[in-house]
Design an enzyme around this catalytic site. Structure first.
Site, PDB file in Angstrom:
ATOM      1  N   ASP A  82      19.534 -28.561  25.946  1.00  0.00           N
ATOM      2  CA  ASP A  82      18.903 -27.257  25.809  1.00  0.00           C
ATOM      3  C   ASP A  82      18.377 -27.108  24.403  1.00  0.00           C
ATOM      4  O   ASP A  82      18.992 -27.575  23.456  1.00  0.00           O
ATOM      5  CB  ASP A  82      19.936 -26.158  26.073  1.00  0.00           C
ATOM      6  CG  ASP A  82      19.983 -25.805  27.533  1.00  0.00           C
ATOM      7  OD1 ASP A  82      18.934 -25.944  28.191  1.00  0.00           O
ATOM      8  OD2 ASP A  82      21.062 -25.401  28.009  1.00  0.00           O
ATOM      9  N   GLU A 106      15.624 -11.931  13.816  1.00  0.00           N
ATOM     10  CA  GLU A 106      14.216 -12.072  13.424  1.00  0.00           C
ATOM     11  C   GLU A 106      13.878 -11.026  12.365  1.00  0.00           C
ATOM     12  O   GLU A 106      13.283 -11.314  11.336  1.00  0.00           O
ATOM     13  CB  GLU A 106      13.274 -11.892  14.627  1.00  0.00           C
ATOM     14  CG  GLU A 106      13.243 -13.067  15.581  1.00  0.00           C
ATOM     15  CD  GLU A 106      14.260 -12.933  16.698  1.00  0.00           C
ATOM     16  OE1 GLU A 106      15.158 -12.065  16.589  1.00  0.00           O
ATOM     17  OE2 GLU A 106      14.178 -13.697  17.673  1.00  0.00           O
ATOM     18  N   SER A 115      10.440  -1.195  22.511  1.00  0.00           N
ATOM     19  CA  SER A 115      10.624  -0.785  23.911  1.00  0.00           C
ATOM     20  C   SER A 115       9.752  -1.644  24.798  1.00  0.00           C
ATOM     21  O   SER A 115       8.745  -2.203  24.346  1.00  0.00           O
ATOM     22  CB  SER A 115      10.245   0.699  24.086  1.00  0.00           C
ATOM     23  OG  SER A 115       8.852   0.822  24.174  1.00  0.00           O
TER      24      SER A 115
END
Lengths: 580, 692
Positions: free
Chosen positions: B317, B358, B388
């Protein structure tokens, strides 16, 4: 040893390799069912055989059906050959008159020729009628070689195919190998041999005037000799090419009518190794990696060349007994020097040594000199070459599949040593392959050792031993090494025409053929069903010098470790004693 | 991660271990226990036979001197004993570890719930009577009574008993962190757990069984090797058994000496059969599993360990394995007419309240590049506009200013709504960043686009070197990621993986594994989530992270207690080591036979053919001392090789050919030469002491 001798031996190898490559490629095309240049001429014959035998179904067989066909073919062949020998006196057709062969001798000979061994417990020209020689022995010379080729073809397909069950069709492989490979090559060889003076006739007897009549006391001098003739050239051709070795005459290729000239000698000797060497190229082509075939051939050469040199060196040295005053044992312009006992003057030492090594390396067994008369070390080499399992060239087909068994074991050891589940030609070698390979390698060893032990321990076996001491032991060991590896050559000196040896050696030949061929077919079936692993950085290449070295070591080590005790009591002690 | 591994690392040899093994080895002389191994069983038969033969001369019969037969018998028993000792020592190390594991399991009382919810009444039940499906409550301070799946609650759990990792981990219902292991301890909060294993089948039980070697079956390669060793044994049995009639014939022919005695034949047989590898084989296997456990990996079977050595494709992964979990800001690209400092300032303001990794990385980058200090939002009187799903932007409003950051298309909508235009140079920068594998984040203030932020996946330090190592081992690495192909390609290139699968779904993962397998590859994969379970089950080697879900752990055949996906490199090395040790000792064992022949054969035939004595290059003192020296060497070499068997032959990723050459040289050639020196040395000592 002379420079000319070495030069001749060197030229032999060059010629062998030059001929083997194109022939091998041709065999690959024949097995793959491809068109060859011979199709136009021989295609009708192939189709006629299928029609006559009612062989309509030529679909792929799985390994069990392939093996059944193989066994069935051998059994029918054995019964037919046995019957032919027993009835040869009563047959309506028959050129010469000959009596029926005794039951145990017929048993031995039937198995011997069907298993591609050609051990001969009889004198061919004396007891076999020409019909038996041609219809029985000649036919088996060809088809026993073809059935060995068929097993190899199946094994090659096992490697080449992936996730498949079929290995090809035994009957097609048998017929095509005979029609497109053995038949044309033996016709060519037979014609060339006839040009050299090998007889090929249906006449059975000829009387010739002696050049030098023999004076006999109280009787008229003998000035004529009766020669036994027959269709010799055709049988010599296939006995050489098909690694059979069963001569028309008892003296085999030492007989001037089987092998009259230096040219015929070179050709016959070349024919011994030709097909076994060519099949290495065939195998490479079949598995689509020619380097693999070359690696196997190089392994054979690595083992074989020192043996040739050893025999030549041993026979060129004179035994101490010959160093008597007045005997010049050094080679010179007018004499070969060395040990010439049992060798034909017209062949000399180099050609005899080369032949002896070739015929025991390949499971041919024909001779142009008497191995019994070789020095202990020369005889030792021929013994060892057989005891290695007839894998150094070996029989047609059978030699290479035997070598591949050793390759499987070598790959297994190598795989462990590099920390990876072993794989050969992209196929993982698992438990089943190891079981079968071990069985096939073990069987001939067991047959030779147990057979020899029974022979030297029982009165019936001992009765045949003419020479006392270590040499007598060597003779028995040689007989079982020869039969137990389907070679067929004899050390002579041993009276093998007894019920005991006929039966014991017959069983040995039978076991050696099936206990190797059947496991090989089982391996082929198991491999075909497997996936092919793509080579990667962790894969051990099996075409490099390192693998060749490993493979040769495994072959030598297995052979040496098994037979060193027996050899120590035979030729080795003989040699040591001779030096005293 | 392996700072406190437990079970503890056991030294190769210590006093209590050796003492226990010494006793165990005696018990293993029982023929019923030897029968499993044909090579060593034959030694047992030989030892028993010579012991009987030793009695014969006492009654004035027998073929050899009493002391000689007795010495041979003694050394044959010693050969057996040494092999048993090796096995017992390997097992003992496992047993010591099992004991330390057992200590962690106490008599736990479980709070069995009537209904699977926290408020339900519970009864106190011993953990051993819990059954699959029972709901239990575990509260702070409790020991988790069983393996289970969390169905409610969140808690921090101390798993050091199993993993040796002292930092607590979070376990919660749902998601990939929902499994708990019996024997671990809840530190805070509470959990409702559904039992997934009956007593005796739990993880700890499996681990104990494993380290004790109780469940150790033979692996395929081990069985194949057994076939080879058994057939070699048969060959040598035949070679020595037929020697008796051969030599009897020779005696008759030469009229001298007598046939080889049974004692010498037995000695020769035991020297020839591969006792070195036969005696050490099971110790190698046990030690291999042991090394796995030392690496904090639990294998479901030896087969899985062996398969690990064959793996040639490894699926990993991206997130968490190849890259750090989060993207980080790497660059400010201002729009035309905007200074980099202004862009950094706006971006930092927009991210002050953004607590995502981030967001934090943007604040830090602005500080590093432009010396902009962090400011407190409340001091500025600013309002944070969180991200949102509708707007797909986040930002900040203050002093009438309105700063937004978001994906390029979301910002484009935002500026056009304010009647602004999206500048062409910014669009070009967005495309450039995306093509390079980064994530572009556009910053705007009302109608004005200020520039682009470059967010980058950060490849873990040292991972590139590990991939190089894997490539040298012949293993191809494939990165699995949900990213688009462009991004995936860029990260793949940076990390140095061989291939990648972009936009991966569980189905596509499965498909990829099947595809590799159909082409003959052996695939390993590491995973932890429930959605990894099918792929873990399909892969030839599935390494489940211990932190992962129960489903993943059940699907995999190896469990990594450290939850470190690059652990596969060690697993592969252990798998290869196991095979290599067997291969090396087999080669050594067979190569030894050459020298033994040279020692014993001339001695065996000394009476019949004394001239064969010249073949012995070692010039051993007498026939009896030659045979005895070979037998002693054969026994002692087992002892000498025990450390190698337990530690394993070192694996180096130098390519198969070079590895083979090296091992052939060391163990093949070494095996050929060593016994000549060894047998001669023993002969000298024996005669020096006057024992022969």
């Amino acid at each position: 040893m002379t420079p000319q001798g070495w030069l001749a031996i060197g030229a032999y190898f060059v010629a062998l390799l030059l001929l083997a490559k194109p022939l091998g490629e041709h065999v690959a095309r024949v097995w793959s069912g491809e068109q060859t240049k011979l199709d136009r001429v021989l295609g009708p014959l192939e189709r006629a055989i299928y029609r006559a035998s009612g062989l309509r179904e030529r679909a792929d067989m799985d390994w069990k059906r392939y093996a059944k066909a193989f066994v069935l073919f051998h059994l029918v062949g054995t019964l037919f050959l046995y019957a032919l020998q027993r009835l040869q006196g009563a047959l309506p057709v028959g050129f010469g008159q000959a009596d029926a062969i005794g039951p145990h001798s017929a048993f031995n000979t039937a198995i011997s020729f069907v298993t591609n061994t050609n051990w001969q417990g009889y004198a061919g020209e004396a007891v076999m009628s020409p019909v038996t020689q041609m219809l029985g022995l000649g036919v088996q010379n060809s088809v026993s070689a073809a059935s060995g080729m068929a097993v190899l073809a199946a094994l090659a397909r096992g490697f080449a195919r992936r996730s498949a069950s079929g290995l090809g069709n035994f009957w097609t492989d048998l017929v095509r190998s005979t029609v497109y490979v053995l038949l044309p090559s033996s016709i060519v060889l037979a014609l060339v041999l006839v040009s050299q003076g090998v007889v090929q006739t249906f006449e059975t007897r000829a009387t010739v005037q002696l050049l030098d009549p023999i004076e006999v006391v109280a009787s008229a001098p003998i000035d004529a000799q009766e020669l036994v003739l027959g269709p010799v050239a055709s049988q010599v051709a296939i006995k050489q090419l098909g690694t059979n070795g069963g001569g028309y005459y008892n003296a085999n290729s030492a007989h001037p009518l089987e092998n009259p000239t230096p040219a015929s000698n070179v050709l016959e000797c070349l024919s011994i190794l030709l097909l076994p060497a060519a099949l290495c190229f065939t195998f490479g082509a079949m598995v689509r990696d020619r380097r693999q075939g070359v690696a196997l051939l190089v392994t054979m050469l690595v083992l074989f060349v020192p043996c040739v040199a050893a025999v030549y060196a041993a026979e060129s040295g004179a035994p101490p007994a010959l160093h008597a005053p007045g005997v010049d044992v050094a080679a010179g312009a007018d004499r070969p020097g060395g040990n010439m006992e049992g060798k034909e003057v017209r062949h000399g030492i180099a050609a005899s040594a080369l032949w002896a090594a070739s015929t025991t390396a390949a499971s041919n067994g024909s001779v142009n000199a008497m191995h019994d008369s070789f020095t202990p070390l020369g005889g030792l080499v021929t013994l060892v070459l057989m005891q290695l399992g007839e894998v150094v060239f070996g029989g047609v087909g059978s030699g290479l599949y035997g070598m591949i068994l050793f390759a499987i074991v070598a790959v297994f050891l190598a795989g462990l040593m590099v920390g990876r589940t072993p794989e050969y030609l992209g196929k993982k070698i698992g438990i089943f392959e190891m079981q079968m390979a071990s069985l096939a390698i073990l069987a001939p060893c067991a047959i030779v050792l147990v057979g020899t032990a029974v022979a030297v321990a029982t009165p019936a076996g001992r009765a045949s031993i003419a020479n006392p001491g270590a040499h007598g032991f060597s003779e028995v060991l040689y007989a079982f090494s020869s039969a137990g590896n389907n070679n067929g050559s004899a050390f002579a000196g041993l009276n093998a025409g007894t019920a005991f040896f006929d039966v014991a050696l017959g069983l040995a030949m039978f076991g050696a053929r099936f206990l190797v061929a059947l496991p090989v077919l089982a391996i082929a079936g198991s491999l075909a069903a497997k996936k092919t692993v793509p080579p990667g950085a962790g894969t051990l290449p099996t075409h490099g010098p390192l693998f060749v070295f490993l493979l040769a070591s495994v072959v030598v080590l297995v052979g040496a470790l098994t037979f060193v005790p027996a050899l120590a009591l035979g030729p080795i002690v003989e040699h040591v004693q001779m030096g005293r | 991660m392996r700072n406190a591994p437990k079970p503890e690392r056991t030294p190769l040899l210590n006093r209590p271990l050796a003492r226990r093994a010494a006793l165990e080895a005696l018990a293993k002389l029982d023929p019923r226990r030897q029968a499993r191994n044909p090579v060593m069983f034959l030694v047992w038969v030989g030892a028993a036979l010579t012991t009987v033969l030793a009695v014969q001369p006492a009654f004035g019969r027998g073929e050899e001197r009493f002391t000689f037969v007795l010495a041979i018998a003694g050394w044959l028993w010693a050969t057996l004993y040494f092999a048993n000792f090796a096995e017992a020592l390997a097992e003992g190390r496992g047993k010591a570890q099992a004991e330390s594991l057992r200590k962690t399991r106490r008599d736990v009382v479980a709070k069995k719930l009537a209904r699977p919810e926290r408020g339900a009444e519970h009864t106190l039940t011993p953990a051993t009577s819990l059954r699959k499906g029972d709901p239990v409550l575990v509260e702070a301070g409790d020991v988790v009574p069983c393996d289970g799946t969390v169905i409610d609650g969140i808690a921090s759990v101390d798993e050091s008993a199993i993993t040796g990792e002292s930092a607590p981990v979070i376990r919660e219902s749902g998601g990939d962190r929902s499994s708990v292991t019996g024997g671990t301890r809840v530190l805070s909060d509470w959990l409702v757990v559904r039992v997934v294993a009956n007593p005796g089948e739990a993880f700890l039980d499996r681990m104990i069984a494993l380290v004790e070697g109780a469940r150790r079956g033979r692996t395929p390669n081990e069985t194949a090797l057994f076939v080879l060793l058994a057939s070699l044994t048969i060959v040598f049995l035949l070679a020595t058994a037929t020697l008796r009639p051969f030599s009897a014939f020779a005696v008759e022919a030469s009229g001298a000496g007598r046939a080889v005695s049974l004692t010498v034949l037995v000695a020769l047989l035991v020297c020839l059969i591969p006792t070195t590898i036969g005696g050490l084989l099971s110790a190698i296997g046990i030690a291999g599993m042991d090394r796995m456990i030392q690496a904090n990996v639990i294998a479901n079977s030896g087969r899985a360990v062996e398969a690990a050595g064959d793996v040639d494709v490894l699926l990993l992964d991206k997130t968490g394995t190849i890259t750090l979990g989060n993207r980080q800001a790497a660059e400010f690209v201002p729009a035309h007419g905007v200074t980099a400092e202004a862009l950094a300032d706006a971006a930092q303001l927009a991210s002050l309240a953004d607590e995502t990794p981030e967001g934090r990385s943007i604040v830090v980058l602005a500080k590093e590049r432009h010396g902009l200090r962090e400011r407190a939002l409340n001091e500025l009187g600013a309002t944070f506009i969180p991200f949102s799903a509708q707007t797909r932007m986040s930002g900040v409003d203050f002093d009438g200013r309105e700063i937004r950051k978001g994906a390029a298309d979301a910002i484009a909508d935002y500026v056009s709504w304010h009647d602004g235009a999206f500048p062409a140079d910014v669009r070009a920068a967005v495309e450039r960043i995306a093509r390079g594998g980064g994530t572009p984040l556009v910053v705007a203030e009302r109608a004005r686009v200020l520039g682009v932020l470059h967010l980058k996946d950060v490849v873990k330090g040292g991972i590139r070197e590990r991939f190089v190592e894997l490539r040298r081992m012949g293993i191809k690495t494939v990165m699995i990621t949900g990213d688009n192909p462009l991004t995936a390609a860029a990260i793949a290139a940076e990390a140095g993986v061989d291939d990648f699968l972009a936009q991966a779904t569980p189905e596509r993962k499965l498909e990829l594994i099947r595809d590799y397998q159909s082409r003959g590859h052996l695939v390993a994969m590491a995973g932890d989530g429930t959605n990894d379970a099918p792929a873990l089950a399909q892969a030839d080697v599935g390494v489940a992270m211990n932190s992962g879900t129960q489903a993943a752990k059940e699907a995999g055949n190896l469990i990594d207690l450290d939850s470190n996906p690059t652990k596969l490199i060690e697993i592969v090395a252990v798998g290869k080591q196991m095979l290599m040790t067997r291969g090396a000792l087999t080669t050594f064992s067979i190569a030894n036979d050459v020298a033994k022949y040279f020692a014993i054969l001339p001695a065996a035939f000394a009476a019949t053919y004394p001239e064969l004595g010249g073949l012995d290059p070692m010039h051993l003192a007498s026939p009896t001392s030659a045979v005895l020296s070979a037998v002693i060497f054969n026994a002692l070499i087992i002892v000498v090789l025990i450390p190698l068997a337990l530690r394993g032959v070192r694996y180096r990723p130098i390519g198969a050919q070079a590895l083979l050459r090296r091992n052939l040289l060391v163990y093949g050639l070494g095996g050929l030469v060593a016994p000549f020196a060894g047998i001669k040395a023993i002969d000298v000592v024996l005669n020096g002491l006057g024992l022969a």
